[in-house]
Motif scaffolding. Structure first.
Motif, PDB file in Angstrom:
ATOM      1  N   PHE A   1       0.819  -1.211   0.000  1.00  0.00           N
ATOM      2  CA  PHE A   1       0.000   0.000   0.000  1.00  0.00           C
ATOM      3  C   PHE A   1       0.855   1.264   0.000  1.00  0.00           C
ATOM      4  O   PHE A   1       0.399   2.320  -0.445  1.00  0.00           O
ATOM      5  N   SER A   2       2.095   1.162   0.501  1.00  0.00           N
ATOM      6  CA  SER A   2       2.982   2.319   0.426  1.00  0.00           C
ATOM      7  C   SER A   2       3.474   2.533  -0.999  1.00  0.00           C
ATOM      8  O   SER A   2       3.702   3.667  -1.417  1.00  0.00           O
ATOM      9  N   LEU A   3       3.634   1.446  -1.765  1.00  0.00           N
ATOM     10  CA  LEU A   3       4.045   1.569  -3.161  1.00  0.00           C
ATOM     11  C   LEU A   3       2.910   2.090  -4.024  1.00  0.00           C
ATOM     12  O   LEU A   3       3.122   2.866  -4.958  1.00  0.00           O
ATOM     13  N   VAL A   4       1.690   1.651  -3.726  1.00  0.00           N
ATOM     14  CA  VAL A   4       0.514   2.076  -4.503  1.00  0.00           C
ATOM     15  C   VAL A   4      -0.516   2.618  -3.518  1.00  0.00           C
ATOM     16  O   VAL A   4      -1.391   1.878  -3.045  1.00  0.00           O
ATOM     17  N   PRO A   5      -0.441   3.916  -3.160  1.00  0.00           N
ATOM     18  CA  PRO A   5      -1.383   4.484  -2.190  1.00  0.00           C
ATOM     19  C   PRO A   5      -2.837   4.360  -2.627  1.00  0.00           C
ATOM     20  O   PRO A   5      -3.738   4.459  -1.794  1.00  0.00           O
ATOM     21  N   GLU A   6      -3.072   4.152  -3.927  1.00  0.00           N
ATOM     22  CA  GLU A   6      -4.443   4.048  -4.438  1.00  0.00           C
ATOM     23  C   GLU A   6      -5.232   2.989  -3.685  1.00  0.00           C
ATOM     24  O   GLU A   6      -6.422   3.161  -3.420  1.00  0.00           O
ATOM     25  N   PHE A   7      -4.591   1.862  -3.293  1.00  0.00           N
ATOM     26  CA  PHE A   7      -5.296   0.802  -2.578  1.00  0.00           C
ATOM     27  C   PHE A   7      -5.865   1.330  -1.264  1.00  0.00           C
ATOM     28  O   PHE A   7      -7.052   1.164  -0.969  1.00  0.00           O
ATOM     29  N   PHE A   8      -5.012   1.978  -0.468  1.00  0.00           N
ATOM     30  CA  PHE A   8      -5.449   2.443   0.843  1.00  0.00           C
ATOM     31  C   PHE A   8      -6.404   3.624   0.730  1.00  0.00           C
ATOM     32  O   PHE A   8      -7.373   3.729   1.499  1.00  0.00           O
ATOM     33  N   LEU A   9      -6.166   4.497  -0.227  1.00  0.00           N
ATOM     34  CA  LEU A   9      -7.064   5.641  -0.402  1.00  0.00           C
ATOM     35  C   LEU A   9      -8.452   5.182  -0.820  1.00  0.00           C
ATOM     36  O   LEU A   9      -9.464   5.728  -0.362  1.00  0.00           O
ATOM     37  N   ARG A  10      -8.502   4.190  -1.698  1.00  0.00           N
ATOM     38  CA  ARG A  10      -9.810   3.653  -2.081  1.00  0.00           C
ATOM     39  C   ARG A  10     -10.492   2.984  -0.888  1.00  0.00           C
ATOM     40  O   ARG A  10     -11.719   3.017  -0.764  1.00  0.00           O
ATOM     41  N   PHE A  11      -9.709   2.391  -0.015  1.00  0.00           N
ATOM     42  CA  PHE A  11     -10.261   1.776   1.190  1.00  0.00           C
ATOM     43  C   PHE A  11     -10.930   2.835   2.064  1.00  0.00           C
ATOM     44  O   PHE A  11     -12.071   2.656   2.525  1.00  0.00           O
ATOM     45  N   LEU A  12     -10.245   3.951   2.290  1.00  0.00           N
ATOM     46  CA  LEU A  12     -10.828   5.020   3.093  1.00  0.00           C
ATOM     47  C   LEU A  12     -12.074   5.599   2.426  1.00  0.00           C
ATOM     48  O   LEU A  12     -13.080   5.874   3.094  1.00  0.00           O
ATOM     49  N   ALA A  13     -12.013   5.767   1.098  1.00  0.00           N
ATOM     50  CA  ALA A  13     -13.168   6.292   0.378  1.00  0.00           C
ATOM     51  C   ALA A  13     -14.337   5.324   0.470  1.00  0.00           C
ATOM     52  O   ALA A  13     -15.493   5.738   0.654  1.00  0.00           O
ATOM     53  N   TRP A  14     -14.052   4.037   0.338  1.00  0.00           N
ATOM     54  CA  TRP A  14     -15.113   3.021   0.416  1.00  0.00           C
ATOM     55  C   TRP A  14     -15.783   3.043   1.781  1.00  0.00           C
ATOM     56  O   TRP A  14     -17.013   2.980   1.885  1.00  0.00           O
ATOM     57  N   ILE A  15     -14.965   3.160   2.851  1.00  0.00           N
ATOM     58  CA  ILE A  15     -15.533   3.212   4.199  1.00  0.00           C
ATOM     59  C   ILE A  15     -16.426   4.443   4.347  1.00  0.00           C
ATOM     60  O   ILE A  15     -17.550   4.363   4.866  1.00  0.00           O
ATOM     61  N   TYR A  16     -15.935   5.595   3.866  1.00  0.00           N
ATOM     62  CA  TYR A  16     -16.706   6.832   4.030  1.00  0.00           C
ATOM     63  C   TYR A  16     -18.051   6.761   3.304  1.00  0.00           C
ATOM     64  O   TYR A  16     -19.105   7.038   3.885  1.00  0.00           O
ATOM     65  N   VAL A  17     -18.015   6.374   2.037  1.00  0.00           N
ATOM     66  CA  VAL A  17     -19.250   6.320   1.248  1.00  0.00           C
ATOM     67  C   VAL A  17     -20.206   5.282   1.812  1.00  0.00           C
ATOM     68  O   VAL A  17     -21.414   5.511   1.914  1.00  0.00           O
ATOM     69  N   SER A  18     -19.675   4.119   2.227  1.00  0.00           N
ATOM     70  CA  SER A  18     -20.534   3.056   2.764  1.00  0.00           C
ATOM     71  C   SER A  18     -21.152   3.460   4.095  1.00  0.00           C
ATOM     72  O   SER A  18     -22.286   3.076   4.399  1.00  0.00           O
ATOM     73  N   LEU A  19     -20.420   4.240   4.899  1.00  0.00           N
ATOM     74  CA  LEU A  19     -20.908   4.620   6.220  1.00  0.00           C
ATOM     75  C   LEU A  19     -21.962   5.717   6.156  1.00  0.00           C
ATOM     76  O   LEU A  19     -22.980   5.660   6.854  1.00  0.00           O
ATOM     77  N   PHE A  20     -21.745   6.728   5.309  1.00  0.00           N
ATOM     78  CA  PHE A  20     -22.589   7.906   5.352  1.00  0.00           C
ATOM     79  C   PHE A  20     -23.699   7.936   4.306  1.00  0.00           C
ATOM     80  O   PHE A  20     -24.637   8.722   4.436  1.00  0.00           O
ATOM     81  N   TYR A  21     -23.597   7.107   3.264  1.00  0.00           N
ATOM     82  CA  TYR A  21     -24.566   7.214   2.175  1.00  0.00           C
ATOM     83  C   TYR A  21     -25.142   5.853   1.789  1.00  0.00           C
ATOM     84  O   TYR A  21     -24.510   4.818   1.981  1.00  0.00           O
ATOM     85  N   ARG A  22     -26.345   5.900   1.282  1.00  0.00           N
ATOM     86  CA  ARG A  22     -26.935   4.753   0.582  1.00  0.00           C
ATOM     87  C   ARG A  22     -26.959   5.131  -0.892  1.00  0.00           C
ATOM     88  O   ARG A  22     -27.836   5.860  -1.348  1.00  0.00           O
ATOM     89  N   LEU A  23     -25.972   4.654  -1.609  1.00  0.00           N
ATOM     90  CA  LEU A  23     -25.765   5.084  -2.992  1.00  0.00           C
ATOM     91  C   LEU A  23     -26.612   4.257  -3.940  1.00  0.00           C
ATOM     92  O   LEU A  23     -26.520   3.031  -3.974  1.00  0.00           O
ATOM     93  N   ARG A  24     -27.425   4.944  -4.722  1.00  0.00           N
ATOM     94  CA  ARG A  24     -28.224   4.296  -5.766  1.00  0.00           C
ATOM     95  C   ARG A  24     -27.677   4.741  -7.116  1.00  0.00           C
ATOM     96  O   ARG A  24     -27.427   5.929  -7.335  1.00  0.00           O
ATOM     97  N   ILE A  25     -27.489   3.793  -8.010  1.00  0.00           N
ATOM     98  CA  ILE A  25     -26.858   4.068  -9.301  1.00  0.00           C
ATOM     99  C   ILE A  25     -27.853   3.742 -10.412  1.00  0.00           C
ATOM    100  O   ILE A  25     -28.429   2.654 -10.438  1.00  0.00           O
ATOM    101  N   ARG A  26     -28.026   4.687 -11.318  1.00  0.00           N
ATOM    102  CA  ARG A  26     -28.947   4.468 -12.445  1.00  0.00           C
ATOM    103  C   ARG A  26     -28.259   4.833 -13.756  1.00  0.00           C
ATOM    104  O   ARG A  26     -27.721   5.931 -13.892  1.00  0.00           O
ATOM    105  N   GLY A  27     -28.255   3.908 -14.699  1.00  0.00           N
ATOM    106  CA  GLY A  27     -27.781   4.190 -16.043  1.00  0.00           C
ATOM    107  C   GLY A  27     -26.289   4.093 -16.248  1.00  0.00           C
ATOM    108  O   GLY A  27     -25.821   4.153 -17.391  1.00  0.00           O
TER     109      GLY A  27
END
Length: 638
Positions: free
Chosen positions: A430-456
């Motif tokens: 994760f230190s070589l590719v921060p994208e993994f850990f950053l996506r992890f934090l983003a996933w936690i945030y979106v999953s915790l605070f929102y119910r995301l509905r996707i259309r189209g």
């Protein structure tokens, strides 16, 4: 298109392939366990059985080192359904030889067939994973890989059980039963393979280099070309390392530390395998049908926690012996059960997104060879894990007159060391590719605070090739929400002053964001942004812009600026209008004062929606027409 991963099991583009790969894994393990049953049937000495248990894995894995480079080239060159038919026909021939070995009770013949089985698996390996991006849409890759990993785990488990029972149940007819079973399974696999739809070769003009050694080095270099893919492959190989170390210790662990025997060992293996299958299936639900590499750190954390806890669950040798599964469970050993299941579950969350990332970010014309490189590296890690697992229990060893000071560890201590090593390897990746850990934090945030509905999004965002995404700008979290809904990686264009905030700049650079400025603020930054956008589109990437130029101050959509027209004048790619709703009330919008934005949102799991319209040709798109479409998509829902 399947809207649930289990719907794939009703579709011809996936079901026959799934059955073939599951039958292959099942038959391999029936065969290997039946050989062990034959050794008991023949009454050989324990030393001879030990010789087989050490020789057989080496014979099976040796072809991966020798022939994976050739296998990757062949998988690129041939039409994939034809190659699967060829490899399953090979399996019929190999299992026929093995069947004769069972009937003659000839170990040399059975070991020769085992080597050939490894060769057949080597040829099948690259096509097993490279076929998925050709038959599945990007949003189906995670679910499809989850089904494959679940099917493989359960097939290995059931194959071990079935192969181990053949000589127990069939008695004197064991050799005939074993021979008949493996040949019948091979024939069934070949018949099912004929139902797989035609899948064109990814590189039909590829010139095959028949010298396996330089080609093996070539595919390894090919697999290391992209940083994210290279480290995803490292993660895949580490998964096999952890699995090999863990499962290799289970027979002795069940006997010495849990007080059981062969039955309790199989129960432990069942827990790990079922956990891996469940974790693999959960990936699609948790990732919202995208290639969500944010699950990889979650999987790594879970594997570490449960490996470490497995040490504390039973650190001392058992004081009892001969426990049945029922007696073991009734004895309150729920912690060991939980730990073995948890390791498997989080291992599933770890491995599936990694395979999906490799498949989604590798050019199709190279994918089979990259998978071949993965198989070579996996084989190396498996051999290393097997050797290290033995060496760590022996203590200091003498190699060519040199004493290597290895610690003598008990099996629970090996589990503890494995958990610590897993944490260190995860941090390294994760230190070589921060994208993994950053996506992890983003996933936690979106999953915790929102119910995301996707259309189209599934229907309208192109599966490959360049496209420009345009969306209204409601909050600072908009890029996280959009990237969590779109299966492909996205390059976001963002205001340069935010991009340059101290402490956050490395985050935006890791996300490969493109900084932009107003024409009056910094013309050089503006021109560099247009160049970067054009370059990204030329390379077939997705680029997302917010044409309003700033966050909305009143919840309404501001007029779109003409920068979008300048981008399309340079490169008229398809444009996908998108609209976000539900984020205006979040703490990261401008609805409240700066201090007010730091409050907890009024509603946890607030409903948020992302809507996408069909792509508009870049030649005819304008700022005004795109603004009108985004307004229509959003309606009156801020």
């Amino acid at each position: 298109m399947a809207h649930n991963q289990f719907e794939l099991l009703r579709q011809r583009r996936f079901l026959p392939y799934f059955v073939v790969q599951a039958l292959g894994a099942f038959n391999d393990n029936v065969y290997r366990q039946a050989i062990i049953g034959l050794l008991f049937f023949m009454g050989v000495t324990p030393e001879q059985r030990t010789l087989y248990t050490n020789l057989a894995p080496a014979l099976f894995i040796l072809p991966y080192f020798l022939f994976s480079g050739l296998a990757g080239q062949i998988a690129e060159r041939l039409e994939k359904q034809k190659l699967i038919r060829i490899t399953t026909a090979m399996e019929i021939g190999i299992m026929s030889v093995a069947g004769i070995g069972f009937l003659l009770q000839s170990m040399p013949l059975l070991l020769l067939a085992l080597f050939a089985t490894g060769l057949q698996s080597t040829l099948f390996g690259p096509v097993k994973y490279s076929i998925l991006p050709s038959v599945l849409k990007p949003e189906e890759l995670t679910g499809g890989n989850g089904l494959v990993e679940m099917g493989t785990s359960l097939s290995i488990l059931l194959g071990m059980i079935a192969g181990g029972l053949i000589f127990v149940l069939a008695g004197q007819y064991g050799p005939v039963t074993a021979a008949s079973a493996i040949v019948l399974l091979a024939v069934t696999g070949n018949l099912v393979a004929r139902a797989i739809p035609r899948v064109e070769a990814s590189a039909p003009d590829l010139k095959i280099h028949w010298n396996p050694f330089p080609e093996s080095l070539r595919v390894l270099r090919l697999a290391r070309r992209q940083l994210a893919v290279r480290n995803a492959i490292l993660g895949i190989s580490w998964f096999w390392f952890v699995g090999t170390v863990l499962t290799a210790q289970l027979p002795t662990y069940a006997e010495r530390f849990l007080g059981g025997g062969q039955t309790l060992y199989l129960f432990c293996f069942v827990l790990f395998s079922v956990g891996t299958g469940v974790g693999s299936l959960l990936c699609e639900k948790l990732s919202r049908r995208t290639v969500e590499i944010g699950l990889v750190p979650l999987g790594a954390i879970g594997m570490t926690v449960f490996c470490v806890d497995l040490y504390f669950a039973q650190p001392q040798a058992a004081t009892q012996a001969g426990l049945t599964v029922r007696e073991f469970v009734a004895g309150g050993n729920w912690r060991v059960v939980m730990d073995l299941t948890g390791i498997g579950l989080f291992a599933g969350l770890f491995i599936v997104p990694l395979f999906a990332l490799v498949q989604s970010r590798t050019p199709k014309a190279e994918l089979s060879r990259v998978i071949a490189g993965v198989n070579i590296q996996n084989a190396g890690f498996i051999v290393l894990a097997a050797g290290l697992g033995i060496a760590l229990q022996l203590g200091p060893v003498n190699i060519l007159g040199i004493t290597v000071p290895l610690p003598a560890l008990s099996i629970p201590e090996i589990f503890l060391a494995l958990g610590i090593a897993n944490a260190l390897v995860a941090i390294f990746i994760f230190s070589l590719v921060p994208e993994f850990f950053l996506r992890f934090l983003a996933w936690i945030y979106v999953s915790l605070f929102y119910r995301l509905r996707i259309r189209g999004v599934e229907d309208n965002v192109p599966d490959e090739g360049p496209a420009l995404l345009v969306c209204n700008h409601v909050s600072y979290m908009d890029p996280l929400v959009i990237s969590g809904a779109v299966p492909r990686p996205i390059r976001f264009v963002m205001y340069y002053r935010i991009f340059n905030i101290p402490g956050l700049r490395w985050v935006f650079r890791a996300y490969r964001a493109i900084p932009i400025a107003g024409a009056r603020e910094d013309p050089a930054v503006l021109e560099a942004a247009f160049e970067a956008i054009d370059r990204a589109l030329a390379e077939g990437e997705l680029v997302c812009i917010f044409p309003e130029g700033a966050l909305t101050r009143d919840g309404e959509i501001a007029p779109f600026k003409p920068g979008v027209e300048k981008i399309l004048a340079r490169r008229p790619v398809p444009v996908v209008p998108m609209a976000l709703t539900g984020l205006w009330a979040s703490m990261w919008s401008r609805r409240d004062s700066r201090l007010g934005r730091l409050r907890v949102p009024r509603r946890l799991r607030a409903p948020v929606q992302l809507i996408a319209a069909p792509p508009v040709p870049g030649e005819s798109a304008s700022a005004a027409s795109l603004e009108a479409q985004v307004r229509a998509l959003r309606g009156d829902r801020p």
